[in-house]
Write an enzyme that holds these catalytic residues in place. Structure first.
Site, PDB file in Angstrom:
ATOM      1  N   LYS A  48       0.824  -1.211   0.000  1.00 46.81           N
ATOM      2  CA  LYS A  48       0.000   0.000   0.000  1.00 46.81           C
ATOM      3  C   LYS A  48       0.859   1.263   0.000  1.00 46.81           C
ATOM      4  O   LYS A  48       0.623   2.185  -0.802  1.00 46.81           O
ATOM      5  CB  LYS A  48      -0.920  -0.010   1.224  1.00 46.81           C
ATOM      6  CG  LYS A  48      -1.654   1.299   1.487  1.00 46.81           C
ATOM      7  CD  LYS A  48      -2.559   1.180   2.670  1.00 46.81           C
ATOM      8  CE  LYS A  48      -1.829   0.968   3.951  1.00 46.81           C
ATOM      9  NZ  LYS A  48      -1.019   2.150   4.383  1.00 46.81           N
ATOM     10  N   THR A  49       1.849   1.320   0.894  1.00 45.46           N
ATOM     11  CA  THR A  49       2.688   2.516   0.988  1.00 45.46           C
ATOM     12  C   THR A  49       3.435   2.759  -0.324  1.00 45.46           C
ATOM     13  O   THR A  49       3.558   3.906  -0.780  1.00 45.46           O
ATOM     14  CB  THR A  49       3.688   2.371   2.151  1.00 45.46           C
ATOM     15  OG1 THR A  49       2.964   2.216   3.373  1.00 45.46           O
ATOM     16  CG2 THR A  49       4.583   3.590   2.246  1.00 45.46           C
ATOM     17  N   ASP A 239      -4.616   8.025   3.302  1.00 45.01           N
ATOM     18  CA  ASP A 239      -4.111   6.701   3.683  1.00 45.01           C
ATOM     19  C   ASP A 239      -4.927   6.155   4.859  1.00 45.01           C
ATOM     20  O   ASP A 239      -5.473   6.926   5.660  1.00 45.01           O
ATOM     21  CB  ASP A 239      -2.634   6.824   4.069  1.00 45.01           C
ATOM     22  CG  ASP A 239      -1.975   5.480   4.290  1.00 45.01           C
ATOM     23  OD1 ASP A 239      -2.429   4.480   3.693  1.00 45.01           O
ATOM     24  OD2 ASP A 239      -0.987   5.422   5.053  1.00 45.01           O
ATOM     25  N   GLU A 240      -5.001   4.832   4.980  1.00 44.88           N
ATOM     26  CA  GLU A 240      -5.723   4.164   6.075  1.00 44.88           C
ATOM     27  C   GLU A 240      -7.147   4.707   6.199  1.00 44.88           C
ATOM     28  O   GLU A 240      -7.626   5.022   7.299  1.00 44.88           O
ATOM     29  CB  GLU A 240      -4.970   4.337   7.405  1.00 44.88           C
ATOM     30  CG  GLU A 240      -3.549   3.799   7.409  1.00 44.88           C
ATOM     31  CD  GLU A 240      -3.471   2.275   7.446  1.00 44.88           C
ATOM     32  OE1 GLU A 240      -4.521   1.615   7.303  1.00 44.88           O
ATOM     33  OE2 GLU A 240      -2.362   1.747   7.586  1.00 44.88           O
ATOM     34  N   GLN A 270      -9.470  -4.549   7.635  1.00 46.16           N
ATOM     35  CA  GLN A 270      -8.633  -4.158   8.773  1.00 46.16           C
ATOM     36  C   GLN A 270      -9.210  -2.952   9.517  1.00 46.16           C
ATOM     37  O   GLN A 270      -8.476  -2.221  10.177  1.00 46.16           O
ATOM     38  CB  GLN A 270      -7.208  -3.863   8.306  1.00 46.16           C
ATOM     39  CG  GLN A 270      -6.505  -5.079   7.709  1.00 46.16           C
ATOM     40  CD  GLN A 270      -5.038  -4.823   7.420  1.00 46.16           C
ATOM     41  OE1 GLN A 270      -4.216  -4.708   8.327  1.00 46.16           O
ATOM     42  NE2 GLN A 270      -4.705  -4.736   6.138  1.00 46.16           N
ATOM     43  N   ARG A 616      -0.293 -10.885  10.420  1.00 49.76           N
ATOM     44  CA  ARG A 616       0.972 -10.336  10.916  1.00 49.76           C
ATOM     45  C   ARG A 616       2.106 -11.350  10.735  1.00 49.76           C
ATOM     46  O   ARG A 616       3.281 -10.979  10.808  1.00 49.76           O
ATOM     47  CB  ARG A 616       0.886  -9.988  12.415  1.00 49.76           C
ATOM     48  CG  ARG A 616      -0.136  -8.959  12.863  1.00 49.76           C
ATOM     49  CD  ARG A 616      -0.094  -7.704  12.064  1.00 49.76           C
ATOM     50  NE  ARG A 616      -1.062  -7.739  10.974  1.00 49.76           N
ATOM     51  CZ  ARG A 616      -1.034  -6.950   9.919  1.00 49.76           C
ATOM     52  NH1 ARG A 616      -0.065  -6.068   9.779  1.00 49.76           N
ATOM     53  NH2 ARG A 616      -1.961  -7.033   8.975  1.00 49.76           N
TER      54      ARG A 616
END
Length: 669
Positions: A48-49, A239-240, A270, A616
């Site tokens: 994503k980043t 973002d997010e 998420q 994770r």
């Protein structure tokens, strides 16, 4: 509304960046898309980043000026990282691009426009502690007295006011839904909130929530301001996005109203912060608000093995409110996730600790190992066992279990019964009661410590004369509790003593002092359950004390050894990754947490938490649960695997037998 098409200027058809070589096909589609509303569903570990970074670089290469780009993140660290990466790709002036958190951007705008709302541009921003202190003054001004019953402390009032601002709800609604114990004080709390707002205005002060509230007010109240900024920000990237609350989403909708070049990036799977005010509807209903939206999906996972991704996909697929997606691992096959049933919580702690040592022997750094749990109190036995075995660990979900204020408060009651000359415990206890501060606490201690029997002298008439009138009611309650704690039938049953403290005012104290009082009550229930293994209160207290002692050898070892296992709640683990992940307490009622299931759509958010936890893990995933636990009535209860495990099909995990999982027959039963 003006439409905008992203085009490379003439003479620059040969890009400086070879996007096709740097990005996969999913990322490339996002980065090179034309203008207009875009929703990017970025699955866990899908880059994503990187995608957002290259999108900004592409905009700059296409000729968009940095000052016409707004990049909103949830941490300043994320903004700095993205801008640094962009700067390594293209040459531009970082300070000209509007990048940062919602609060940072709100502050930049308020500095320019504060006068429109009656503020001076040199306003001061209150930090959380200053904000609470000012609310405390407003509570005092409101005339709240002990006769009003349990009234929330300034920290809780601050949380109520903040939640109301961020969710765009009336204070009465917030109290009714989240703080029903204070319903009789709703009018008073609203009065305090209004006074707090006025006092800030008079003193030219803003708190963090004001940066958002006033930003939105500027856009709503002043059409020319809305037009200026909505025209200025040619491209907006958030973002997010799944973590935005109501006011943040409203601000973004207003800012993008002219160009509609809004790119919202996030993962609906998420979205786990509803307790903070995050609004899941913002992302799930985004296509309804932007009818011409283009939805993109990043589904290639670079973090986890196919086996871990398969389990995660299967789990989240049971949620009905979601954007369908199926993550695909880019990695080769690895170990099958393991499901381990243990006899009880102590055996669970033993297994995890032993397996960590085995992983370390296999060459895996402790820094690459994490233990995740749904609630902080689930970590207590693990912390005890890791400490006993000398395995270094750090906690991301708060203080170490026995360092928490509420644990120290309650154990202090046990300490004075065990050792009546424990000055620290005495002073801690008496300050818990209304109208007793340091001065009165010192007077009480100086008197009782000069006597032969402090537990008896606390009830003397001489001491009563030293206590302020407003504190006498609290001391009377304390004396009643003390009588119960000294009862021979209770004296050497630390679990019974803990419950006595909780049921004689301490639960109410937690409710008025802490917004997360339910979690703290869970901690204390777990402490009481754990204490059942001790024959005497003295043995229990000695063991707890030893847990907090660090010898010189320990300190030297920690300085020399930077490796530590990470203990974390799932909420605090979001965005992180480890080679090996243990998810403990995967039992029904624990994960999902029974309290979470009571909320509307609670099961789906709990499942999203489970999805975050499993994703994770990079290489190894261990799902652990105890077969029995302690009920609140001191009786054993049988536990069953979490519904999130029982609903999985096709055996995406390997069941480890008790003997197999431990490597010995210590766990047979």
């Amino acid at each position: 509304m003006r439409k905008y098409t992203l085009k490379i200027p003439e003479g620059r058809s040969n890009y400086f960046i070879n996007y096709e070589a740097e990005l996969n096909s999913e990322q490339l589609e996002v980065v090179t898309a034309e203008g207009g509303p875009m929703l990017v569903i970025a699955g866990a570990g899908t880059g994503k980043t990187r995608t957002v970074t290259y999108r900004v670089a592409r905009l700059l290469e296409s000729g968009v000026s940095p000052e016409n780009i707004l990049l909103v993140t949830f941490t300043n660290k994320a903004a700095r990282e993205m801008l640094f990466r962009v700067a390594s790709l293209v040459n531009f002036h970082k300070n000209k691009l509007w990048g940062g958190t919602f609060h940072h951007i709100g502050n930049l705008i308020m500095k320019k426009e504060a006068h429109l709302l009656g503020y001076k541009s040199n306003y001061t921003i209150l930090d959380r502690e200053d904000s609470k202190n000012l609310i405390g003054h407003c509570i005092a001004d409101s005339g709240v007295s002990p006769k009003d019953g349990w009234f929330p402390k300034e920290g809780v009032v601050s949380d109520i006011v903040s939640f109301a601002v961020n969710t765009q709800q009336e204070i009465e609604i917030v109290i009714k839904k989240n703080y029903p114990i204070f319903h009789e004080h709703a009018d008073k709390i609203k009065q305090i909130a209004n006074n707090y707002l006025k006092r800030k205005m008079n003193m030219n002060l803003l708190d963090f929530d004001d940066l958002l509230r006033n930003w939105k007010l500027l856009l709503d109240k002043f059409p020319d301001i809305l037009e200026h900024y909505s025209r200025k920000f040619l491209h907006i990237l958030v973002d997010e996005y799944q973590d935005t609350n109501r006011i943040q989403a409203d601000i973004i909708d207003l800012l993008s109203s002219y160009h509609q070049n809004i790119m919202a990036v996030g993962d609906d799977s998420q979205s786990i912060y509803s307790f903070r005010g995050a609004n899941f509807a913002n992302i799930i209903e985004f296509p309804n608000r932007y009818s011409e939206v283009k939805v993109f999906k990043l589904q290639t996972n670079y973090r986890s093995t196919p086996e871990i991704i398969n389990l995660s996909n299967q789990s989240i697929a049971h949620n009905r409110l979601r954007f369908p997606k199926t993550l695909k691992s880019s990695r080769s096959s690895g170990a099958t996730p393991a499901l381990i049933a243990l006899y009880d919580t102590l055996k669970q702690a033993d297994f995890v600790s032993q397996r960590i040592l085995e992983l370390q022997d296999e060459g895996i750094s402790l820094n690459e190992i994490s233990i995740l749990y749904r609630a902080h109190y689930h970590s207590m036995e693990i912390q005890m066992e890791l400490t006993r075995r000398g395995i270094p660990f750090e906690i991301r979900s708060g203080l170490k279990f026995f360092e928490q204020a509420h644990i120290k408060d309650v154990t202090s009651f046990l300490r004075i019964v065990s050792n009546p000359f424990d000055e620290i415990a005495w002073k801690r206890i008496v300050r818990l009661y209304p109208r007793i501060g340091n001065t009165t606490a010192n007077k009480i201690w100086n008197f009782i410590s000069s006597t032969q029997e402090p537990l008896a002298s606390i009830a003397s008439k001489e001491l009563a004369n030293l206590i302020p009138k407003g504190a006498k009611k609290g001391i009377t309650s304390f004396l009643s509790l003390l009588k119960g704690l000294k009862n021979p039938d209770v004296l050497n049953l630390p679990s019974r003593m803990i419950y006595l403290v909780m049921e004689n005012g301490y639960k109410e104290y937690l409710q008025v002092k802490y917004h997360n009082f339910e979690s703290r009550i869970d901690d204390l229930n777990q402490l009481a359950s754990y204490s059942l293994k001790y024959r005497t209160t003295e043995d229990f207290l000695k063991d707890l004390a030893l847990m907090g002692i660090m010898t010189v050898e320990d300190m030297v070892f920690e300085e020399q050894n930077d490796e530590r296992v990470t203990l974390s709640s799932v909420h605090q683990a979001k965005g992180l990754e480890w080679s090996a992940v243990f998810i403990i307490w995967c039992a029904e009622g624990k994960f999902p947490l029974a309290r979470g299931l009571k909320e509307k759509y609670g099961e789906e958010e709990e499942r999203r938490l489970f999805y975050v936890a499993t994703t994770r893990a990079k290489d190894e995933l261990y799902l652990c649960y105890p077969l029995k636990g302690q009920g609140r009535g001191f009786h054993e209860i049988l536990l069953e695997p979490s519904r999130f495990i029982r609903e999985l099909e096709g055996n995406p995990y390997e069941e480890w037998g008790i003997e197999e999982s431990i490597g010995s027959d210590d766990f047979s039963f």
